[in-house]
Design a protein around this motif. Structure first.
Motif, PDB file in Angstrom:
ATOM      1  N   LEU A 150     -19.708   0.661 -16.492  1.00 34.93           N
ATOM      2  CA  LEU A 150     -21.170   1.761 -16.939  1.00 34.93           C
ATOM      3  C   LEU A 150     -21.794   2.002 -15.974  1.00 34.93           C
ATOM      4  O   LEU A 150     -22.479   1.984 -14.343  1.00 34.93           O
ATOM      5  N   ALA A 151     -23.336   2.924 -16.510  1.00 32.85           N
ATOM      6  CA  ALA A 151     -23.860   2.914 -15.991  1.00 32.85           C
ATOM      7  C   ALA A 151     -24.570   2.760 -14.700  1.00 32.85           C
ATOM      8  O   ALA A 151     -24.482   0.975 -15.210  1.00 32.85           O
ATOM      9  N   SER A 152     -25.107   2.449 -13.994  1.00 32.71           N
ATOM     10  CA  SER A 152     -25.880   2.081 -12.992  1.00 32.71           C
ATOM     11  C   SER A 152     -27.107   1.339 -12.743  1.00 32.71           C
ATOM     12  O   SER A 152     -27.227   0.129 -12.634  1.00 32.71           O
ATOM     13  N   HIS A 153     -28.064   1.674 -13.715  1.00 30.56           N
ATOM     14  CA  HIS A 153     -29.304   1.338 -14.079  1.00 30.56           C
ATOM     15  C   HIS A 153     -29.061   0.162 -14.888  1.00 30.56           C
ATOM     16  O   HIS A 153     -29.973   0.390 -16.332  1.00 30.56           O
ATOM     17  N   PHE A 154     -28.527  -0.915 -14.976  1.00 26.08           N
ATOM     18  CA  PHE A 154     -28.449  -1.817 -15.975  1.00 26.08           C
ATOM     19  C   PHE A 154     -28.213  -3.146 -15.162  1.00 26.08           C
ATOM     20  O   PHE A 154     -27.777  -3.419 -14.891  1.00 26.08           O
ATOM     21  N   GLY A 155     -28.815  -4.397 -16.862  1.00 22.05           N
ATOM     22  CA  GLY A 155     -28.479  -5.582 -15.323  1.00 22.05           C
ATOM     23  C   GLY A 155     -27.864  -6.557 -16.336  1.00 22.05           C
ATOM     24  O   GLY A 155     -27.051  -5.736 -17.555  1.00 22.05           O
ATOM     25  N   TYR A 156     -26.600  -7.480 -16.057  1.00 25.35           N
ATOM     26  CA  TYR A 156     -25.422  -7.912 -16.225  1.00 25.35           C
ATOM     27  C   TYR A 156     -25.782  -9.910 -16.048  1.00 25.35           C
ATOM     28  O   TYR A 156     -25.701  -9.654 -15.459  1.00 25.35           O
ATOM     29  N   GLU A 157     -25.907 -10.276 -17.421  1.00 26.97           N
ATOM     30  CA  GLU A 157     -25.891 -12.032 -16.554  1.00 26.97           C
ATOM     31  C   GLU A 157     -25.345 -12.307 -17.904  1.00 26.97           C
ATOM     32  O   GLU A 157     -25.209 -12.222 -19.223  1.00 26.97           O
ATOM     33  N   GLN A 158     -24.279 -13.594 -17.681  1.00 25.52           N
ATOM     34  CA  GLN A 158     -23.947 -14.244 -18.863  1.00 25.52           C
ATOM     35  C   GLN A 158     -24.136 -15.751 -18.480  1.00 25.52           C
ATOM     36  O   GLN A 158     -24.263 -16.239 -17.151  1.00 25.52           O
ATOM     37  N   MET A 186     -27.189  -8.104 -21.319  1.00 27.08           N
ATOM     38  CA  MET A 186     -26.716  -6.423 -20.814  1.00 27.08           C
ATOM     39  C   MET A 186     -28.429  -5.704 -20.905  1.00 27.08           C
ATOM     40  O   MET A 186     -28.469  -5.646 -22.268  1.00 27.08           O
ATOM     41  N   SER A 187     -28.982  -5.335 -19.515  1.00 27.00           N
ATOM     42  CA  SER A 187     -30.555  -4.852 -20.331  1.00 27.00           C
ATOM     43  C   SER A 187     -30.398  -3.826 -19.175  1.00 27.00           C
ATOM     44  O   SER A 187     -29.529  -3.226 -18.671  1.00 27.00           O
ATOM     45  N   ALA A 188     -31.074  -2.890 -20.330  1.00 24.73           N
ATOM     46  CA  ALA A 188     -31.651  -1.348 -20.293  1.00 24.73           C
ATOM     47  C   ALA A 188     -32.580  -0.857 -20.478  1.00 24.73           C
ATOM     48  O   ALA A 188     -33.417  -1.403 -21.225  1.00 24.73           O
ATOM     49  N   ASP A 189     -32.723   0.522 -20.263  1.00 25.47           N
ATOM     50  CA  ASP A 189     -34.205   1.036 -20.066  1.00 25.47           C
ATOM     51  C   ASP A 189     -33.527   2.479 -21.562  1.00 25.47           C
ATOM     52  O   ASP A 189     -34.266   2.274 -22.587  1.00 25.47           O
ATOM     53  N   ASP A 190     -32.671   2.772 -21.343  1.00 28.69           N
ATOM     54  CA  ASP A 190     -31.779   4.031 -21.949  1.00 28.69           C
ATOM     55  C   ASP A 190     -30.704   3.183 -22.117  1.00 28.69           C
ATOM     56  O   ASP A 190     -29.311   3.448 -22.133  1.00 28.69           O
ATOM     57  N   ILE A 191     -30.915   3.040 -23.738  1.00 31.25           N
ATOM     58  CA  ILE A 191     -29.098   2.432 -24.729  1.00 31.25           C
ATOM     59  C   ILE A 191     -28.558   3.483 -24.795  1.00 31.25           C
ATOM     60  O   ILE A 191     -27.371   3.446 -24.129  1.00 31.25           O
TER      61      ILE A 191
END
Length: 250
Positions: A150-158, A186-191
């Motif tokens: 995926l694109a670099s500007h995203f967060g991912y937590e479990q 999964m966190s992002a600014d641009d879906i």
């Protein structure tokens, strides 16, 4: 990263609510919970984005959700989750259908840090034959598919659910329908940019990797708009305090 105590409530709204009542209730509860849980707490909440659904063509059918509240306690203990979430069902009863809502509690793992304004929240359940330890060993490796694709500007937590803790926290909170499973954000600014980087080949690879581990009949997922998330340091340091947890940002 050292796992941290975490619990998530995946919430269904009562039918017939006035516009904005569900979000207002979650926003108020988020602030109350953050104050109660203390300065080391991080409380993340989101409400479903209208018209933004999961991509069934790529990933199959996933039932929607209306919102969620997730509590993470860096430096805390699992029993602190029991205390902080006591009576949650009653506090949310004016807007949340508790009979259709679920709670899972266990260990939070930060895979990739990033705090975006939108969060894809997903609840799932492990296959009955899979143990908690087997699920954790597999899921951490499975998360690498998303991170590399995926694109670099995203967060991912479990959130790796632990059945015994889920039962204790659920009983304290007032939730009776508690699946043994997992929850991820999964966190992002641009879906669009994020989902566009997840191509069909990657989706097929992810689905193939899930076989034998996840019960897809039990999945719920939805893009949500974050409400009331305070700034925070990275949760990679489980001993780091989270400042300003009780006040909502503008």
């Amino acid at each position: 990263m050292t796992p941290v105590p975490r619990a998530a409530m995946v919430l269904a709204a009562l039918s017939g609510l006035p516009d904005g009542r569900f979000e207002e209730t979650l926003r108020t509860y988020r602030s109350v919970l953050a104050d109660r849980a203390g300065r080391q707490a991080h409380v993340l909440a989101g409400v479903a984005l209208p018209g933004v659904d999961s991509d069934e063509e790529q990933y199959g059918h996933i039932a929607p959700l209306d919102g969620f509240v997730q509590l993470t306690l860096p430096g805390g203990t699992p029993e602190d989750l029991v205390t902080a979430l006591r009576g949650a069902a009653g506090e949310l009863a004016g807007a949340v259908d508790v009979t259709r809502s679920v709670l899972v509690a266990g260990e939070g793992h930060l895979v990739q840090p990033y705090d975006g304004k939108h969060v894809y929240a997903m609840l799932a359940r492990r296959e009955a034959a899979v143990t908690e330890e087997e699920l954790t060993a597999w899921w951490i490796k499975h998360g690498e598919i998303a991170v590399t694709a995926l694109a670099s500007h995203f967060g991912y937590e479990q959130l790796h659910g632990r059945d015994a803790l889920t039962e204790r926290v659920g009983a304290s909170a007032g939730f009776t329908n508690n699946p043994s499973g997992l929850f991820e954000t999964m966190s992002a600014d641009d879906i669009e940019a994020l989902t566009g980087s997840f191509d069909q080949q990657t989706a097929e690879r992810a689905l193939a990797d899930e076989r034998g581990y996840l019960d897809r009949t039990e999945m719920r997922g939805q893009w949500t708009s974050v409400i009331g998330r305070p700034p925070r340091p990275s949760l990679r340091d489980a001993g780091t305090a989270v400042p300003g947890a009780g006040s909502d940002p503008a």
